[in-house]
Design a protein around this motif. Structure first.
Motif, mmCIF file in Angstrom:
data_model
loop_
_atom_site.group_PDB
_atom_site.id
_atom_site.type_symbol
_atom_site.label_atom_id
_atom_site.label_comp_id
_atom_site.label_asym_id
_atom_site.label_seq_id
_atom_site.Cartn_x
_atom_site.Cartn_y
_atom_site.Cartn_z
ATOM 1 N N VAL A 37 32.511 50.146 29.661
ATOM 2 C CA VAL A 37 32.724 48.819 30.202
ATOM 3 C C VAL A 37 31.562 47.900 29.923
ATOM 4 O O VAL A 37 31.510 46.841 29.514
ATOM 5 N N ALA A 38 30.218 48.686 29.906
ATOM 6 C CA ALA A 38 29.185 47.910 29.872
ATOM 7 C C ALA A 38 28.760 47.364 28.505
ATOM 8 O O ALA A 38 28.377 46.228 28.324
ATOM 9 N N GLU A 39 29.255 48.110 27.702
ATOM 10 C CA GLU A 39 29.140 47.751 26.181
ATOM 11 C C GLU A 39 30.184 47.070 25.558
ATOM 12 O O GLU A 39 30.129 46.719 24.366
ATOM 13 N N ALA A 40 31.356 47.048 26.448
ATOM 14 C CA ALA A 40 32.543 46.298 25.673
ATOM 15 C C ALA A 40 32.172 44.763 25.210
ATOM 16 O O ALA A 40 31.431 44.260 25.956
ATOM 17 N N ASP A 41 32.764 44.180 24.300
ATOM 18 C CA ASP A 41 32.620 42.797 23.876
ATOM 19 C C ASP A 41 33.243 42.109 24.917
ATOM 20 O O ASP A 41 32.902 40.622 25.149
ATOM 21 N N ALA A 42 34.297 42.572 25.324
ATOM 22 C CA ALA A 42 35.091 41.710 26.372
ATOM 23 C C ALA A 42 34.461 41.321 27.727
ATOM 24 O O ALA A 42 33.685 42.190 28.342
ATOM 25 N N PRO A 43 34.602 40.152 28.188
ATOM 26 C CA PRO A 43 34.170 39.765 29.433
ATOM 27 C C PRO A 43 34.722 40.816 30.599
ATOM 28 O O PRO A 43 36.021 41.076 30.538
ATOM 29 N N VAL A 44 33.763 41.019 31.627
ATOM 30 C CA VAL A 44 34.308 42.075 32.649
ATOM 31 C C VAL A 44 34.318 41.079 34.084
ATOM 32 O O VAL A 44 33.137 40.449 34.244
ATOM 33 N N VAL A 45 35.417 40.796 34.485
ATOM 34 C CA VAL A 45 35.441 39.861 35.926
ATOM 35 C C VAL A 45 35.967 40.884 36.798
ATOM 36 O O VAL A 45 36.967 41.386 36.752
ATOM 37 N N GLY A 46 35.631 40.472 38.241
ATOM 38 C CA GLY A 46 35.892 41.322 39.407
ATOM 39 C C GLY A 46 36.376 40.484 40.207
ATOM 40 O O GLY A 46 36.008 39.279 40.264
ATOM 41 N N LEU A 47 37.226 40.931 41.235
ATOM 42 C CA LEU A 47 37.659 40.234 42.559
ATOM 43 C C LEU A 47 36.971 40.716 43.670
ATOM 44 O O LEU A 47 37.269 42.110 43.871
ATOM 45 N N SER A 48 36.450 40.468 44.713
ATOM 46 C CA SER A 48 35.897 40.875 45.849
ATOM 47 C C SER A 48 36.936 41.467 46.617
ATOM 48 O O SER A 48 37.811 40.670 47.303
ATOM 49 N N PRO A 49 37.008 42.685 47.044
ATOM 50 C CA PRO A 49 37.866 43.160 48.138
ATOM 51 C C PRO A 49 37.194 42.939 49.517
ATOM 52 O O PRO A 49 38.022 43.321 50.271
ATOM 53 N N ILE A 50 36.185 42.417 49.675
ATOM 54 C CA ILE A 50 35.454 41.967 51.217
ATOM 55 C C ILE A 50 35.512 40.449 51.054
ATOM 56 O O ILE A 50 35.276 39.664 50.114
#
Lengths: 343, 343
Positions: free
Chosen positions: A243-256
Motif C-alpha cells: 500500500v505504501a509503495e503503490a502508485d495509486a493515491p490512498v484515501v481514508g475515511l474517518s470512523p471517528i
C-alpha cells in the motif's frame, strides 16, 4: 478505474454499497462486467468508465464455532453487497431463523453468545466442507460469491489462519481472548491491553492481493475499525508495504466522528494501541507513509489543519452512512480527493 | 431383566417404543432407573421387575453429507424414544424447518435428495464436532442421548466406519452406490445385485456391545430390515457369534407380512441376497443357529409349521405397528415367546 478497498465488516460493507452506487448509479450490472454509460453521473468526479472494485477483506475476526469456519467480515461484505444482509442489525442474514442455535443450546453445546442463524450456518457448512476438501479460503470465497454476485472481487487478506486475540484483564485475571469473545461476549467492556493478530507474522497475502494493490488506480480505507479491521489487514506481511509503495493515491475515511466511533467500539481497541479516539489521531496512526488523503466529518472540521500539517491532505464533509445515497456521496468525495492528491 | 435389541431405523425405533410401553406401561420413568411396581401389567408375561433395554444400533447407513457425520438409524431411535421424532414421516425432527437445506441448494451444493432439516442439522454438527475432537461414536451417542433421555442404552454397533454400499446396474452402468443413494435417491427402483457392508470386516463391536449380548436375558430382532439393518449389525465380526452363543433366547419379529415388507423396500435387498420376501424365508435366512423364536403375522400363519420344521419356535399374531399399544402387544408376545423357548 481499478479501486482497491481494505474492508472490515459492517462499516466496510456499507461503505462498499455506497461506492458501488457511486460508480454504477441505480445499481446497474456489476461494475466489472458493464460498459457504464449512465448519464446521470453528474457528481464531483468522472466515474463513467468501467470500474473494477477489489475488496481485501479482514479475516482476523474469523472464528471456529461448532467445528465450522466462520468468517464474519467476509460474509458481511458478501451478504450486504449480494442483497442477503439483515439490514437492521448489519450482520447475518435477512429472514433468518434460529432452529440450529436453539438445538445446540438444548444439547448444552456452546458458545451461545455468537449469533449464528440457520441460513448463515449453511454458508459456514459449505465453507468448512470446501476447506476440508483442500480449497484455500480465497477459492472458497470466490465460490460463495458465485452465488451472491456482490459486484466486487472479494479477496480474503490471506489464505492463512490469522486470529485477532485481545489481551484483557478483569476479575478472571489477565488473559488473551479471541476478538469475538472480547467484542461480542464481553461487549468490549473489559479493558483491552493489547491487540494480538495471532498468526499474522507467518501469514502470506492471498493470491491476487499484492497484485491488486500494485495495479490499483485508487486505494480506499473505508470507515472500518483502524485497529482490528484495517490494522489486521495491514499486519499481513507485504500488504502494508504494498500500500505504501503503490502508485495509486490512498484515501481514508474517518470512523471517528466527534471523538467517538460512529458505530461499534473502536475507541476501546484504539486505546489498547495508544491512539486517541479522534479523527486526527487515527489519521496520524495510519500516517502519511500510508495515507495521501483523509476525510473527516464536518463535526471534526477543526482537525483538518492538523492532519494536513502531518502531511495528509484532508477534507471535511458529512460522514454518516445514513443511507446508500449519503454513503455514495462519501465514496464520490473519496474518489475526488484521490484525484486531487494524484495531482 | 436385561433386554438387548438389534435395531435399524424406523421399524426398530417404533418397536422399541412398544417394548418400552410393554415393560413400563404408561411411559413411566426410564426402565433402567425405576423400580417398576405398576400393577396394571396383566399381560402374557411378567415384566414387573426392573428392566434394562440395550439397543445395538445399525450404523451401516451412516453417511457424510456436507462434511457432517449423519447417523440416520441411531438418530431415528434417539428422536423416537426421546419424543423429538416427526411422527408422520417416521424420521427427522418434529416442528422441523428447512432453511439450511434451501441455502445449500442456493449455493449449488448437493446432494439435495437427502432430507436434513435445521433441527436435525444441529445433531450432526454436534456429532461431527465431537468426533473431530477425538470422541468415539459410542461416546458421542451417549452425549447426545444425555439430552434425549431415550430410556434405553443406545450403542452403535461399532465405533469404526462401516458403510453399506449397494451394487446396482442400470443405464448408468454397473456400480456400487451408498445405501442412502440407493434407498433415498434411487428409491430402490434399480435392481440391487449385492449388498456390501464396506469396512465391516475390519470393524470391531463398540464398547459394551458384546458384553450386553453375553449378559442379556432376552435378545430381540425387531421387524427391522434383515439385510441392511440387522444383517449389517451381524456383519460386524464377533456380533453374530456372540448372539449365537448367548445364553439368552433370541426372538425375532417378521418384517415381511403377506409376502411384502410392512414398510420400506426390504424385498429389494432380500432379493439381492437371494432370499424370498416371505416371513418363512427371512426366518430361515437368520437360521436356527441364531433364532430361537420367530413371530409372524396372522396373515402368514400357514408359515408356522415350516418355520418350526426348520428348528425355530414360531407363533402367529398381528404384527402391524399401528400404534403404541398394538406394538406393545407385539413386544409382550416376543418376551413371552422368549420365556417359552427358554423352557
Amino acid at each position: 478505474m481499478r479501486i482497491v478497498v481494505l474492508a472490515g465488516g459492517i462499516g466496510g460493507a456499507r461503505f462498499l454499497r455506497g461506492l458501488k452506487e457511486a460508480v454504477t448509479p441505480g445499481g446497474g450490472p456489476p461494475p466489472g462486467d458493464a460498459d457504464i454509460t449512465d448519464t446521470n453521473v453528474t457528481d464531483v468526479t468522472d466515474v463513467t468508465d468501467v470500474t473494477d472494485i477489489t475488496v481485501i477483506g479482514n479475516t482476523g475476526d474469523d472464528i471456529h464455532l461448532f467445528g465450522l469456519k466462520v468468517c464474519p467480515d467476509l460474509d458481511t461484505v458478501m451478504y450486504t453487497l449480494g442483497g442477503g444482509i439483515n439490514e437492521e442489525q448489519g450482520w447475518g442474514r435477512a429472514a433468518e431463523s434460529w432452529s440450529v442455535k436453539e438445538e445446540l443450546k438444548a444439547y448444552g453445546v456452546g458458545p451461545d453468545w455468537f449469533g449464528l442463524g440457520d441460513r448463515d450456518f449453511a454458508t459456514h457448512i459449505v465453507r468448512t466442507q470446501m476447506l476440508a476438501a483442500g480449497y484455500p479460503l480465497s477459492a472458497v470465497t470466490e465460490a460463495l460469491c458465485a452465488r451472491w454476485q456482490p459486484g466486487v472481487r472479494l479477496l480474503p487478506m490471506s489464505d492463512d489462519r490469522v486470529e485477532t486475540h485481545v489481551l484483557v484483564e478483569d476479575g478472571e485475571g489477565r488473559r488473551a481472548v479471541h476478538f469475538q469473545e472480547y467484542w461480542v461476549r464481553l461487549r468490549a467492556e473489559v479493558p483491552a491491553q493489547a491487540i494480538l493478530p495471532v498468526g499474522a507474522e507467518d501469514a502470506a497475502p492471498a493470491p491476487g492481493v499484492l497484485e491488486a494493490i500494485a495495479e490499483a488506480d485508487v486505494i480506499l480505507f473505508p470507515p472500518s475499525n483502524p485497529v482490528v479491521s484495517i490494522g489486521t489487514i495491514l499486519a499481513v506481511p507485504g500488504i502494508r508495504q504494498a500500500v505504501a509503495e503503490a502508485d495509486a493515491p490512498v484515501v481514508g475515511l474517518s470512523p471517528i466522528v466527534g471523538g467517538a466511533p460512529v458505530r461499534g467500539m473502536a475507541d476501546k481497541v484504539l486505546a489498547a494501541v495508544g491512539v486517541e479516539s479522534t479523527a486526527e489521531a487515527v489519521a496520524r496512526h495510519y500516517g502519511p507513509g500510508l495515507l495521501d488523503g483523509w476525510l473527516v466529518d464536518t463535526a471534526d472540521a477543526d482537525a483538518v489543519p492538523a492532519v494536513e500539517a502531518a502531511g495528509i491532505v484532508c477534507r471535511a464533509l458529512p460522514l454518516m452512512m445514513t443511507d446508500v445515497q449519503a454513503t455514495a456521496a462519501m465514496a464520490r468525495a473519496a474518489l475526488a480527493l484521490a484525484e486531487e492528491v494524484r495531482g
